[in-house]
Motif scaffolding. Structure first.
Motif, PDB file in Angstrom:
ATOM      1  N   GLU A 216       0.899  67.962   2.137  1.00  0.00           N
ATOM      2  CA  GLU A 216       0.925  67.276   0.841  1.00  0.00           C
ATOM      3  C   GLU A 216       0.328  68.213  -0.194  1.00  0.00           C
ATOM      4  OE1 GLU A 216      -0.321  63.005  -1.192  1.00  0.00           O
ATOM      5  OE2 GLU A 216      -1.022  63.513   0.815  1.00  0.00           O
ATOM      6  N   LEU A 217       1.096  68.555  -1.213  1.00  0.00           N
ATOM      7  CA  LEU A 217       0.665  69.538  -2.195  1.00  0.00           C
ATOM      8  C   LEU A 217       0.076  68.914  -3.454  1.00  0.00           C
ATOM      9  CD1 LEU A 217       3.672  72.037  -2.003  1.00  0.00           C
ATOM     10  CD2 LEU A 217       1.459  72.208  -0.856  1.00  0.00           C
ATOM     11  N   ILE A 218       0.632  67.795  -3.886  1.00  0.00           N
ATOM     12  CA  ILE A 218       0.189  67.164  -5.128  1.00  0.00           C
ATOM     13  C   ILE A 218      -0.492  65.841  -4.803  1.00  0.00           C
ATOM     14  CG2 ILE A 218       0.905  66.217  -7.349  1.00  0.00           C
ATOM     15  CD1 ILE A 218       3.261  68.123  -7.311  1.00  0.00           C
ATOM     16  N   HIS A 219      -1.704  65.690  -5.293  1.00  0.00           N
ATOM     17  CA  HIS A 219      -2.508  64.504  -4.993  1.00  0.00           C
ATOM     18  C   HIS A 219      -2.785  63.704  -6.255  1.00  0.00           C
ATOM     19  CE1 HIS A 219      -3.617  66.006  -0.909  1.00  0.00           C
ATOM     20  NE2 HIS A 219      -3.368  67.159  -1.504  1.00  0.00           N
ATOM     21  N   SER A 220      -2.733  62.394  -6.122  1.00  0.00           N
ATOM     22  CA  SER A 220      -3.139  61.501  -7.203  1.00  0.00           C
ATOM     23  C   SER A 220      -4.645  61.300  -7.127  1.00  0.00           C
ATOM     24  CB  SER A 220      -2.441  60.143  -7.072  1.00  0.00           C
ATOM     25  OG  SER A 220      -1.045  60.277  -7.082  1.00  0.00           O
ATOM     26  N   VAL A 221      -5.307  61.361  -8.269  1.00  0.00           N
ATOM     27  CA  VAL A 221      -6.745  61.113  -8.341  1.00  0.00           C
ATOM     28  C   VAL A 221      -6.938  59.854  -9.174  1.00  0.00           C
ATOM     29  CG1 VAL A 221      -9.005  62.005  -8.994  1.00  0.00           C
ATOM     30  CG2 VAL A 221      -7.218  63.561  -8.176  1.00  0.00           C
ATOM     31  N   TYR A 222      -7.419  58.810  -8.528  1.00  0.00           N
ATOM     32  CA  TYR A 222      -7.490  57.493  -9.155  1.00  0.00           C
ATOM     33  C   TYR A 222      -8.227  57.548 -10.487  1.00  0.00           C
ATOM     34  CZ  TYR A 222      -8.315  52.515  -9.762  1.00  0.00           C
ATOM     35  OH  TYR A 222      -8.349  51.246 -10.264  1.00  0.00           O
ATOM     36  N   GLY A 223      -7.572  57.062 -11.534  1.00  0.00           N
ATOM     37  CA  GLY A 223      -8.190  56.978 -12.846  1.00  0.00           C
ATOM     38  C   GLY A 223      -8.241  58.282 -13.611  1.00  0.00           C
ATOM     39  N   ALA A 224      -7.711  59.381 -13.025  1.00  0.00           N
ATOM     40  CA  ALA A 224      -7.842  60.675 -13.689  1.00  0.00           C
ATOM     41  C   ALA A 224      -6.507  61.382 -13.886  1.00  0.00           C
ATOM     42  CB  ALA A 224      -8.793  61.579 -12.897  1.00  0.00           C
ATOM     43  N   GLY A 225      -5.689  61.494 -12.841  1.00  0.00           N
ATOM     44  CA  GLY A 225      -4.427  62.208 -12.985  1.00  0.00           C
ATOM     45  C   GLY A 225      -3.959  62.798 -11.673  1.00  0.00           C
ATOM     46  N   TYR A 226      -3.559  64.076 -11.723  1.00  0.00           N
ATOM     47  CA  TYR A 226      -2.992  64.737 -10.550  1.00  0.00           C
ATOM     48  C   TYR A 226      -3.605  66.122 -10.379  1.00  0.00           C
ATOM     49  CZ  TYR A 226       0.651  61.160 -10.891  1.00  0.00           C
ATOM     50  OH  TYR A 226       1.326  59.966 -10.951  1.00  0.00           O
TER      51      TYR A 226
END
Length: 242
Positions: A216-226
């Protein structure tokens, strides 16, 4: 058998600290908890730890000052915890030397995963042998054809998808908000909604899954972005992609 890693938790919310300790103990870490920022530096100077989980907002001395002080004498990994999104760039700035940061509210499981990832990078040790995080070959980005290659495979992206991935790829682990991504991708200042970015990310992830199915290369960061951070997919993520 590998020695247990010792995590210092600096957090003034008692319930949250207990939850973090429970999850870290279940992951075979040992922990020590401090709630008062004024006590951290003295304790750290006399007790070896492998990583510090450091809240930004603390009584008496805040996390930023603690990080600055520790960085004068130690390279111990520091993961900052914050509810203040506007502090993102400062937290990851070279002058502070933070290795990562997590936004509140967060999942304790994510915290454990991020701690393992930082420890792997820092100590070149596989904390969990079943979750490798390194790419077996570097990614090759071709800005003329909007093509990405790896391990003998190749995928074609749209212009917007390629720009989006390139922005994230060029600054690993930095978290970009949706607004920041919009500003970098659409430089003509057109009006674009957050949902448009999310849609592009979804399509990009699907294509990247065909290139590197296990990573997995791109991660979602809750409340912040990617952010871009190569990491082995969890069983749940792999199942969703299949």
């Amino acid at each position: 058998m590998k020695a247990e890693k010792h995590i210092l938790i600096v957090e003034d919310e008692e319930k949250l600290a207990y939850v973090l300790e429970d999850y870290l103990h279940a992951a075979n870490f040992t922990t020590h908890w401090l709630a008062d920022g004024a006590k951290v530096t003295d304790w750290f100077n006399t007790h070896p730890v492998d990583l510090i989980l450091l809240d930004l907002m603390l009584p008496n001395v805040d996390g930023l000052e603690i990080a600055k002080t520790i960085r004068k004498t130690s390279k111990v990994p520091i993961i900052m915890i914050t509810a203040r999104i506007e502090e993102i760039d400062r937290l990851l700035g070279l002058e502070l030397g933070a290795d990562d940061y997590i936004c509140k509210p967060f999942s304790p499981r994510e915290v454990v995963a991020r701690i393992k990832a930082v420890l792997r990078r820092t100590y070149n040790e596989d904390v969990d042998a079943q979750t490798p995080t390194t790419l077996s070959a570097p990614l090759l980005l071709d800005g003329h054809s909007f093509c990405i290659s790896a391990n003998g495979r190749q995928i074609m992206l749209t212009h917007v998808e390629f720009q989006l991935f390139q922005v994230l790829y060029q600054q690993p682990n930095r978290i970009f908000s949706r607004v920041q991504l919009i500003d970098k991708i659409y430089q003509d200042h057109r009006i674009v909604s957050d949902r448009t970015v999310d849609s592009h990310i979804k399509k990009l992830r699907k294509k990247l899954a065909g290139l590197l199915p296990e990573i997995e290369l791109i991660h979602s960061v809750y409340g912040a972005g990617y952010r871009y951070a190569p990491q082995a997919k969890s069983a749940e993520t792999a199942l969703q992609d299949s």
